[in-house]
Design an enzyme around this catalytic site. Structure first.
Site, PDB file in Angstrom:
ATOM      1  N   ARG A   1     -52.812  50.508 -71.611  1.00 55.88           N
ATOM      2  CA  ARG A   1     -52.627  50.230 -73.034  1.00 55.88           C
ATOM      3  C   ARG A   1     -53.857  50.710 -73.795  1.00 55.88           C
ATOM      4  O   ARG A   1     -54.993  50.398 -73.434  1.00 55.88           O
ATOM      5  CB  ARG A   1     -52.441  48.733 -73.236  1.00 55.88           C
ATOM      6  CG  ARG A   1     -51.963  48.352 -74.624  1.00 55.88           C
ATOM      7  CD  ARG A   1     -51.778  46.849 -74.698  1.00 55.88           C
ATOM      8  NE  ARG A   1     -50.646  46.424 -73.857  1.00 55.88           N
ATOM      9  CZ  ARG A   1     -49.398  46.320 -74.312  1.00 55.88           C
ATOM     10  NH1 ARG A   1     -49.142  46.616 -75.571  1.00 55.88           N
ATOM     11  NH2 ARG A   1     -48.445  45.926 -73.533  1.00 55.88           N
TER      12      ARG A   1
ATOM     13  N   THR B   1     -54.679  51.477 -80.485  1.00 51.76           N
ATOM     14  CA  THR B   1     -53.326  51.497 -81.041  1.00 51.76           C
ATOM     15  C   THR B   1     -52.426  50.451 -80.396  1.00 51.76           C
ATOM     16  O   THR B   1     -51.316  50.219 -80.872  1.00 51.76           O
ATOM     17  CB  THR B   1     -52.678  52.873 -80.814  1.00 51.76           C
ATOM     18  OG1 THR B   1     -52.565  53.070 -79.399  1.00 51.76           O
ATOM     19  CG2 THR B   1     -53.504  53.978 -81.415  1.00 51.76           C
TER      20      THR B   1
ATOM     21  N   ASP C   1     -49.389  37.903 -63.716  1.00 55.38           N
ATOM     22  CA  ASP C   1     -49.738  39.316 -63.576  1.00 55.38           C
ATOM     23  C   ASP C   1     -49.592  39.729 -62.112  1.00 55.38           C
ATOM     24  O   ASP C   1     -50.353  39.286 -61.245  1.00 55.38           O
ATOM     25  CB  ASP C   1     -51.174  39.548 -64.050  1.00 55.38           C
ATOM     26  CG  ASP C   1     -51.527  41.030 -64.061  1.00 55.38           C
ATOM     27  OD1 ASP C   1     -52.006  41.509 -65.090  1.00 55.38           O
ATOM     28  OD2 ASP C   1     -51.321  41.713 -63.026  1.00 55.38           O
TER      29      ASP C   1
ATOM     30  N   ASP D   1     -52.718  41.352 -60.379  1.00 50.58           N
ATOM     31  CA  ASP D   1     -53.775  40.377 -60.105  1.00 50.58           C
ATOM     32  C   ASP D   1     -53.433  39.522 -58.897  1.00 50.58           C
ATOM     33  O   ASP D   1     -54.257  39.283 -58.025  1.00 50.58           O
ATOM     34  CB  ASP D   1     -53.974  39.460 -61.319  1.00 50.58           C
ATOM     35  CG  ASP D   1     -54.769  40.157 -62.415  1.00 50.58           C
ATOM     36  OD1 ASP D   1     -55.283  41.270 -62.151  1.00 50.58           O
ATOM     37  OD2 ASP D   1     -54.846  39.600 -63.520  1.00 50.58           O
TER      38      ASP D   1
END
Lengths: 473, 252
Positions: free
Chosen positions: B146, B150, B244, B247
């Site tokens: 990401r 933006t 996640d 993770d």
């Protein structure tokens, strides 16, 4: 496309259901064929005779001559009654009469003999001559085709006599008996000579005339000179061989009869055949090619086995609902947790081919083993060895693994062994790669409540080639 | 993708319904209930059969109390089911052979070459299951992150087999939330000449929103998933989800 439903979970699909008892009632109507394993109606041979007359060595000579795993000896010494404290004191000072019928727990003996006779598992007590007491442990007798019962009073009790197929009386001179007994008691049972001599004249000799000798008259065979009597031993072993051959024939007839009983039945709903997707058909194609590398064969077979075991888990495992929290804050999920242990039993040697796949799905699966070999001359399956988890009766689900089933003889035997160890029928899932319909029908007509997971249905009586390919010999 | 679209994804029959699950021989009242996958009507989405066993496996990996070893093992078991299902969407040709006992078997033979492409890093956790089913399969990688400025996904890296356009691609990413990075990965594959209908997207848990985005943008990409969850929260996390994935698999 329909519009999204904004309602949260716990929706109308949960619904009320009126409890239905019909299913329980219909279970009782399940048609069930009878199957007796080759060890049912065990032949029991009783060998009686004076103390020191050589019963034990005669029994051992017979066993040695036969050299078969299905013949066992049971000594009546195991059935001495546990002694009360004052009796025990008497025993240590050689004042207790071990050579009278009262010293033997005949009720217990008869119970165990009946269990063996009917093909069940029997737990035999162990007696310590050093301590004059029963030990805490027992030894298990299961599935002998022939059992030899030896003891001075083997032919004494009416109820025992009814269970015997052959009655033998071992005879020897009294002085020979005394000297043998002296040697044995001093060497093996930690006694002193004076005590033994005292016992002999006080108890052994009078009891011989009173109780032991009369058994001579009901014996079928009287064997003088014990193990030196080669003729008598070979007569007895010939007779046992004949009995075993007869049992094997009866078992074969039994299997054939079961095939006929169920020839026209459709396959039971408890048999799940793996859905033949493209991948499964492709893997089956590869596995069936005689020119496939062994390395590839093992790879694809393991892959398929993992799918087969996943399917068995879908069918056999039971779950209980549970609610857990996910790592996303304040989020919970209403799912399932496994209810009850899953274990496996592999039918050797072929079943070991399925273990890699099993361990991919359940890495810590406890795995019992059973060696059932088909006698290449008679086609008769034979149980050579088994070792099961002690608490197998409590497991929620037991997978029985075998890559191939043709006549169904080995599977019938294996299921019977599990049932005899307390596993209930509906908890057994038989997992098999290839099976013939006849074998499946036989199995399901005898044990209609077990579940079967099979990948391929093949022609009846296909040779067992999968394990040969997988193991390479 | 507009926010209104995310609020009301198309093709959702019922979000995370309850189901009585158990083998068919058991009467309904003996089957315990659990929350099962949201049903969606998109024809390009294949959801694994909601068996009690699959629900139990998902329960294990969703549970925050599950340790890492168990998380890895149980997620791998589901991944293998996903790979097996995805492979069934590949074409086969009839192939008749003679078996070792001299019988004819009307089989099939696999047609076409495949490769795996994992979206780093969580997608790499699915490679083990792919290797267990296809030993020497080629595996390409795509890194999409990401963009801090933006907050849109941005392609950082890709390395794919040279002949990827000639192969069926099994695209691996365990979680499909909004679908931003997965859609970008498909853009990458398309730019290398992979036809849309040759891409199979394997994922463990999808959101109805993500599935709807795919159906709209790439309706010919086949999504194979174990479970379509209830939805997304305000941070665009799948709920109830499993946290996640990367993770939990690699570092926690």
């Amino acid at each position: 496309m329909t519009s999204p439903n904004p309602e949260p979970p716990l929706s109308p699909t949960t619904l009320q259901c009126t409890p239905r008892r019909a299913s329980a009632a219909s279970d009782h109507r399940v048609q069930r064929a009878h199957y007796s394993p080759p060890w049912a109606n065990t032949s029991i041979i009783g060998i009686a005779g004076s103390s020191g007359s050589g019963k034990t060595s005669l029994s051992h000579a017979i066993i040695r001559e036969l050299n078969l795993p299905w013949v066992v000896i049971m000594s009546m010494d195991s059935f001495y009654r546990p002694l009360m404290p004052e009796q025990s004191a008497a025993a240590f000072s050689n004042e207790y009469d071990f050579d009278a019928p009262e010293a033997i727990d005949f009720d217990n003996l008869v119970e165990k003999l009946r269990q063996v006779k009917s093909g069940q598992k029997a737990n035999i007590p162990l007696y310590s001559f050093e301590k004059h007491a029963r030990l805490d442990r027992t030894t298990t007798i299961y599935s002998p085709h022939v059992m030899i019962l030896e003891g001075i009073f083997a032919l004494h009790d009416e109820r025992v006599l009814d269970l015997l197929d052959l009655k033998i009386f071992a005879e020897a001179d009294a002085d020979l008996c005394l000297s043998r007994r002296l040697l044995r008691d001093v060497r093996e049972r930690g006694r002193d000579i004076e005590g033994c001599v005292k016992q002999w004249f006080r108890f052994v000799k009078p009891n011989f005339h009173k109780f032991v000798e009369p058994q001579r008259h009901i014996a079928d065979i009287i064997v003088p000179r014990g193990i030196e009597n080669k003729v008598a031993i070979s007569m007895v072993t010939d007779r046992i061989h004949k009995t075993l051959a007869q049992k094997s024939r009866l078992h074969q007839v039994e299997l054939k009869r079961l095939g006929k009983v169920s020839e026209d039945d459709p396959l039971s709903a408890n048999v799940s055949i793996l859905h033949h997707t493209n991948q499964i058909r492709g893997i089956n194609t590869l596995l069936s090619r005689p020119d496939l590398d062994r390395e590839d064969f093992i790879f694809y077979f393991d892959r398929l086995t993992a799918i087969l075991i996943e399917k068995a888990c879908d069918i056999g495992l039971t779950f209980k609902p549970c609610r857990i929290s996910t790592p996303v804050p304040n989020e919970t999920y209403r799912g399932f947790a496994l209810d009850g242990e899953v274990s496996a039993v592999v039918i050797l040697r072929g079943g070991s081919c399925l273990e890699t796949g099993l361990k991919r799905v359940i890495p810590d699966c406890r795995t019992g083993r059973m060696l059932i070999q088909t006698n290449f001359r008679t086609g008769e399956p034979e149980l050579h060895f088994y070792k099961l988890a002690l608490d197998i009766a409590e497991h929620g689900c037991v997978f029985l693994l075998d890559p191939q089933m043709s006549s169904g003889g080995a599977a019938l035997m294996a299921v019977r062994v599990l049932l005899d160890h307390g596993v209930s029928e509906e908890r057994i899932v038989f997992v098999v790669y290839m099976a013939g319909k006849m074998g499946l029908r036989r199995l399901m007509s005898v044990f209609p409540e077990i579940r079967v997971v099979v990948c391929r249905i093949v022609e009846d009586l296909e040779r067992r080639w999968v394990e040969q390919r997988y193991l390479g010999c | 993708m507009s926010s209104t679209h995310l609020d009301r994804p198309s093709g959702v029959l019922q979000r995370a319904p309850s189901g009585h699950l158990g083998p068919s021989y058991k009467p309904k009242e003996e089957k315990p209930t659990a929350t099962v996958s949201t049903e969606v009507t998109h024809s390009n989405v294949t959801i694994l059969p909601q068996t009690p066993q699959l629900i139990a496996l998902l329960t294990m990996i969703r549970n925050k109390a599950t340790n890492r070893a168990d998380f890895i093992f149980y997620s791998n078991r589901i991944n293998r089911l996903l790979v097996e299902e995805a492979l069934n969407h590949l074409p086969v040709l009839p192939h008749t052979i003679t078996t070792p006992v001299d019988r004819t078997y009307n089989g099939v033979k696999f047609e076409g070459k495949i490769c795996g492409v994992s979206i780093m890093r969580a997608g790499e956790a699915m490679e083990q299951a792919l290797r267990e089913c296809c030993r020497s399969v080629r595996i390409g990688k795509i890194l999409i992150q990401r963009d801090e400025e933006t907050s849109k996904p941005r392609l950082f890296y890709d390395k794919l087999p040279e002949d990827v356009s000639q192969r069926w691609v099994l695209l691996l990413d365990p979680m499909l939330a909004t679908g931003g990075s997965a859609l970008m990965a498909i853009d990458v594959l398309r730019s290398k000449g992979v036809p849309e209908e040759h891409i199979l997207f394997l994922n463990l848990i999808a959101s109805p929103e993500g599935a709807a985005n795919f159906a709209q943008r790439y309706p010919k990409v086949r999504i194979v998933t174990a479970f379509v969850d209830q939805g997304l929260n305000e941070k665009n996390y799948i709920v109830p989800g499993l946290g996640d994935f990367g993770d939990r698999y690699y570092t926690l």
